[in-house]
Design a protein around this motif. Structure first.
Motif, mmCIF file in Angstrom:
data_model
loop_
_atom_site.group_PDB
_atom_site.id
_atom_site.type_symbol
_atom_site.label_atom_id
_atom_site.label_comp_id
_atom_site.label_asym_id
_atom_site.label_seq_id
_atom_site.Cartn_x
_atom_site.Cartn_y
_atom_site.Cartn_z
ATOM 1 N N GLY A 183 40.936 37.575 37.624
ATOM 2 C CA GLY A 183 39.786 38.246 38.225
ATOM 3 C C GLY A 183 38.616 37.299 38.378
ATOM 4 O O GLY A 183 37.723 37.245 37.536
ATOM 5 N N LYS A 184 38.600 36.523 39.423
ATOM 6 C CA LYS A 184 37.550 35.534 39.643
ATOM 7 C C LYS A 184 36.235 36.214 40.032
ATOM 8 O O LYS A 184 36.205 37.370 40.446
ATOM 9 C CB LYS A 184 37.968 34.535 40.720
ATOM 10 N N ASP A 534 45.391 42.392 46.877
ATOM 11 C CA ASP A 534 45.204 41.085 46.225
ATOM 12 C C ASP A 534 45.657 41.140 44.769
ATOM 13 O O ASP A 534 46.281 40.210 44.250
ATOM 14 C CB ASP A 534 43.738 40.675 46.297
ATOM 15 N N TYR A 535 45.310 42.232 44.112
ATOM 16 C CA TYR A 535 45.660 42.417 42.699
ATOM 17 C C TYR A 535 47.177 42.383 42.508
ATOM 18 O O TYR A 535 47.704 41.639 41.669
ATOM 19 C CB TYR A 535 45.071 43.752 42.249
ATOM 20 N N ILE A 536 47.883 43.180 43.300
ATOM 21 C CA ILE A 536 49.337 43.254 43.171
ATOM 22 C C ILE A 536 49.996 41.925 43.551
ATOM 23 O O ILE A 536 50.975 41.491 42.921
ATOM 24 C CB ILE A 536 49.898 44.400 44.040
ATOM 25 N N ASN A 537 49.456 41.228 44.538
ATOM 26 C CA ASN A 537 50.069 39.979 45.008
ATOM 27 C C ASN A 537 50.103 38.896 43.938
ATOM 28 O O ASN A 537 50.999 38.050 43.932
ATOM 29 C CB ASN A 537 49.337 39.461 46.250
ATOM 30 N N GLN A 588 46.035 30.619 34.401
ATOM 31 C CA GLN A 588 44.754 31.148 34.847
ATOM 32 C C GLN A 588 44.042 30.256 35.852
ATOM 33 O O GLN A 588 43.229 30.726 36.649
ATOM 34 C CB GLN A 588 43.837 31.409 33.656
ATOM 35 N N GLU A 589 44.329 28.952 35.875
ATOM 36 C CA GLU A 589 43.639 28.060 36.797
ATOM 37 C C GLU A 589 44.296 28.029 38.174
ATOM 38 O O GLU A 589 43.741 27.484 39.115
ATOM 39 C CB GLU A 589 43.615 26.640 36.214
ATOM 40 N N SER A 595 36.426 40.188 44.268
ATOM 41 C CA SER A 595 35.783 41.191 45.102
ATOM 42 C C SER A 595 34.304 41.110 44.781
ATOM 43 O O SER A 595 33.885 40.297 43.949
ATOM 44 C CB SER A 595 36.316 42.589 44.786
ATOM 45 N N THR A 596 33.499 41.894 45.434
ATOM 46 C CA THR A 596 32.073 41.859 45.136
ATOM 47 C C THR A 596 31.864 42.262 43.681
ATOM 48 O O THR A 596 32.252 43.358 43.280
ATOM 49 C CB THR A 596 31.312 42.832 46.043
ATOM 50 N N PRO A 597 31.298 41.387 42.853
ATOM 51 C CA PRO A 597 31.160 41.717 41.429
ATOM 52 C C PRO A 597 30.168 42.848 41.205
ATOM 53 O O PRO A 597 29.273 43.080 42.015
ATOM 54 C CB PRO A 597 30.647 40.401 40.814
#
Length: 688
Positions: A183-184, A534-537, A588-589, A595-597
């Motif tokens: 979750g960037k 995006d999450y599922i991908n 993680q990298e 998404s908009t935080p």
């Protein structure tokens, strides 16, 4: 000594107080000579968040994961129901209370809610269990006369606690781990062992639809002079022909043969169909979604109202579609209760002296905690019906029809198939003739089981000649898979063992969380959002596989059967969490979504008028930070086409209203002036 009865909700408590002759109304309870009736308000007790165990866990850090806490130290009183918990606790420990009756909802979660209250209240008094299928006076009196021992529910409690602790552990650990790794830009990601695999299925279907390329194909039909049609068969099946040249070849061949078609087979079969099984909650949700577009949680809420407020419906959160043999002995009274309005003539045609316990509908083996949905024994169903809203009537009538139909004879019909031959090709025609409506007389909704052709075919014999009026190629196109609807999504969840009848609506609702929605509902169809895709991908397969929840539920059943222990189940989950979180840390990298935080102004001093917790602003709304504890206070940033600012929100929360504002838009495009006011935590207009 008095007996303390603890119901799950105030309305149920009032019903129980009535049958137990308790008349002295106090704050949070009703007292009588022998009984005291009090209630929870749903959940009074829950599990602590990590930061409630140790303040340092308020900051999300990968090195702290996964979390494990002692269960004995994890229970907490929920802040928004704290006052009622104190009432219940004081009553439990009152000197003149000698015993307790657990009168919560008769099911796994209802039993858990009660037991956690007793545990945190320090109860040491003996308990009995009330297991009621409806809240009518008759049903409650019967249930109070047949109280059960807690020992009967020992394994059910183990299963319920394993479910709660397992979902808590997976939700807390994976939500934090995923937010911190993929979750960037501080995107908060929510994980649930039911909601995330469901999201995976919705995303997969959306991808299938968007990548689908429609292909044209053709069916070839003969039009017979007797007024019916025949469709070309190849290898015994309707021929879908994708090659246009092949279509033209068949057309020329058939048009060039001027001989009549010859009947090769004429098969007429008498058939009958018994009434369908009774509704459980899932089937009712599918039916209401299909016919009226009601979302699953909407149907559940209506069914709950019919059960609690009107007392015309049996316990709604059931997975069973059959009735117990115990109920067979009183079924005549249930039927008589339905004798009102348009159902009076239907009831009159049922011979109560000849009702038999058909195993298709009366079968103890097919009944789990609760029997199928049926109307209750009620003294004035007509009066109750007159007070219902239209959606309430729609849901209730569906149950009434389903129930009365099982006492009607089968639907009888005749299916005819004609196979003809012309120019060396075979053609099929099918038709249906209704002989007796039977149970279908009870229904006034379209029966979607009968999608067969209703064409009535003539009586013919093998060798009969049929003149052909024409040959036609019917243009068709392959269609993509259908999007999931408010009806089909319940069938999807059933098929993949996602949730229960009682929880499926809430699972879908969580995916539609307004702060970070993963799916949206448009015109009764579900679509995944960009964030959801995006999450599922980027999500590891181990966390989105649809087998996760089926495996979880199977193990819960093993606990209730006594084959595995709660501790062994939870240890297995912990081992999996260590492995999967280790994998997330290692990658993680290389992966991430954004998404908009959420905007969380540190200086804001807005407080929720419902529970007192801070109100925070995000991209779409001002919402209470206590939403995880059940507070739903939200003020959306747009109201009737007008932007709602932070200053307006401050006025609403501090004063209960804004000044008169100009420029709100109606649906027809015209505008109006009004003040915004807060009514029971919801924003409404005040004109003039």
């Amino acid at each position: 000594m008095k007996t303390l009865v603890i119901a799950e909700k105030p309305s149920a408590g009032a019903d129980m107080a009535k049958v137990l002759n308790c008349t002295q109304k106090k704050t949070g309870y009703i007292e009588g000579d022998r009984y005291i009736v009090t209630w929870a308000i749903g959940h009074l007790v829950g599990l602590k968040y990590p930061e409630e165990h140790d303040p340092r866990y308020k900051q999300w850090r990968l090195e702290d994961l996964p979390f494990y806490f002692s269960f004995q130290d994890s229970l907490k009183v929920l802040s928004n129901t704290k006052a009622q918990f104190q009432v219940v606790k004081q009553l439990i420990n009152r000197a003149d209370v000698g015993s307790i009756i657990n009168a919560g909802d008769a099911g796994r979660e209802g039993y858990l809610i009660q037991e956690w209250i007793y545990r945190l209240a320090g109860n040491r008094k003996p308990k009995k269990v009330l297991w009621a299928s409806s809240l009518t006076d008759e049903a409650l009196k019967k249930a109070f006369a047949n109280l059960k021992e807690p020992t009967e529910f020992k394994l059910l409690l183990e299963e319920a606690e394993a479910r709660a602790m397992g979902d808590y552990s997976m939700g807390i650990n994976y939500s934090r781990a995923l937010t911190l790794t993929i979750g960037k830009q501080k995107t908060m990601l929510s994980y649930g062992r039911c909601q995330t695999p469901l999201l995976h299925l919705i995303v997969r279907r959306d991808n299938e639809i968007e990548s689908f390329v429609s292909r044209p194909y053709y069916n070839i039909e003969l039009q017979y002079s007797k007024g019916f049609k025949g469709t070309l068969l190849l290898d015994g099946k309707i021929a879908d022909i994708f090659d246009e040249e092949e279509v033209r070849h068949f057309e020329m061949k058939l048009q060039g043969d001027h001989r009549p078609a010859i009947v090769m087979e004429y098969i007429s079969t008498d058939k009958q169909r018994k009434p369908p099984a009774l509704y459980n909650l899932a089937e009712l949700q599918k039916n209401m979604g299909s016919h009226y577009g009601y979302a699953p949680e909407e149907t559940l809420a209506i069914a709950q109202t019919l059960y609690e407020k009107y007392k015309v419906l049996s316990y709604p959160r059931t997975d069973s579609r059959a009735l117990s043999m115990d109920l067979y002995r009183e079924v005549g009274e249930h039927i008589k209760s339905c004798k009102w309005g348009k159902y009076e003539s239907i009831v009159d045609r049922i011979d109560l002296t000849k009702i038999q316990p058909d195993k298709a509908y009366f079968n103890d083996v097919k009944v789990t905690d609760h029997h199928a949905l049926i109307p209750t024994i009620h003294s004035d169903m007509k009066q109750a019906f007159s007070q219902m809203t239209e959606p309430e009537r729609n849901v209730f009538e569906a149950v009434v029809r389903s129930f009365l139909a099982i006492f009607y004879p089968p639907y009888e019909y005749q299916v005819t198939e004609i196979v003809t031959e012309k120019a060396g090709c075979n053609f099929s025609s099918k038709g249906t003739v209704i002989k007796s409506l039977g149970y279908k007389e009870v229904f006034n909704l379209e029966d979607k089981e009968d999608d067969d052709s209703k064409e009535i075919l003539p009586v013919l014999e093998k060798g009969h000649e049929l003149n052909v009026d024409g040959v036609k190629a019917i243009d068709k196109k392959t269609k993509p898979p259908a999007r999931y609807t408010v009806s089909s999504i319940i069938a999807l969840m059933e098929k993949n063992h996602i949730g229960t009848s009682a929880t499926r609506g809430e699972i879908i609702k969580k995916l539609m969380n307004q702060r970070n929605p993963y799916i949206r509902l448009e015109k009764s169809k579900y679509y995944s959002t960009e964030l959801g895709r995006d999450y599922i991908n980027v999500l590891p397969e181990a966390l989105k596989d649809v087998e996760i929840t089926a495996k979880f539920e199977n193990q819960l059943q093993e606990i209730s059967a006594g084959n595995i222990t709660k501790e062994a189940f939870l240890q297995q989950l912990r081992d999996e969490e260590v492995e999967i979180i280790g994998y997330l840390k290692s990658c993680q990298e290389t992966v991430g979504i954004s998404s908009t935080p959420q905007k969380i102004p540190e200086s804001s001093n807005l407080r929720c008028p419902k529970c007192g917790k801070p109100v925070r602003e995000n991209t779409k709304a001002f919402g209470c930070t206590g939403y995880r504890d059940g507070c739903e206070f939200t003020i959306w940033k747009e109201k009737a086409g007008k932007k709602v600012t932070e200053s307006m929100v401050k006025q609403l929360i501090s004063k209960g209203s804004t000044s008169v504002l100009k420029g709100f838009k109606k649906k027809d495009g015209s505008t109006f002036d009004a003040a915004l006011i807060l009514v029971d935590g919801k924003v409404e207009f005040k004109r003039g």
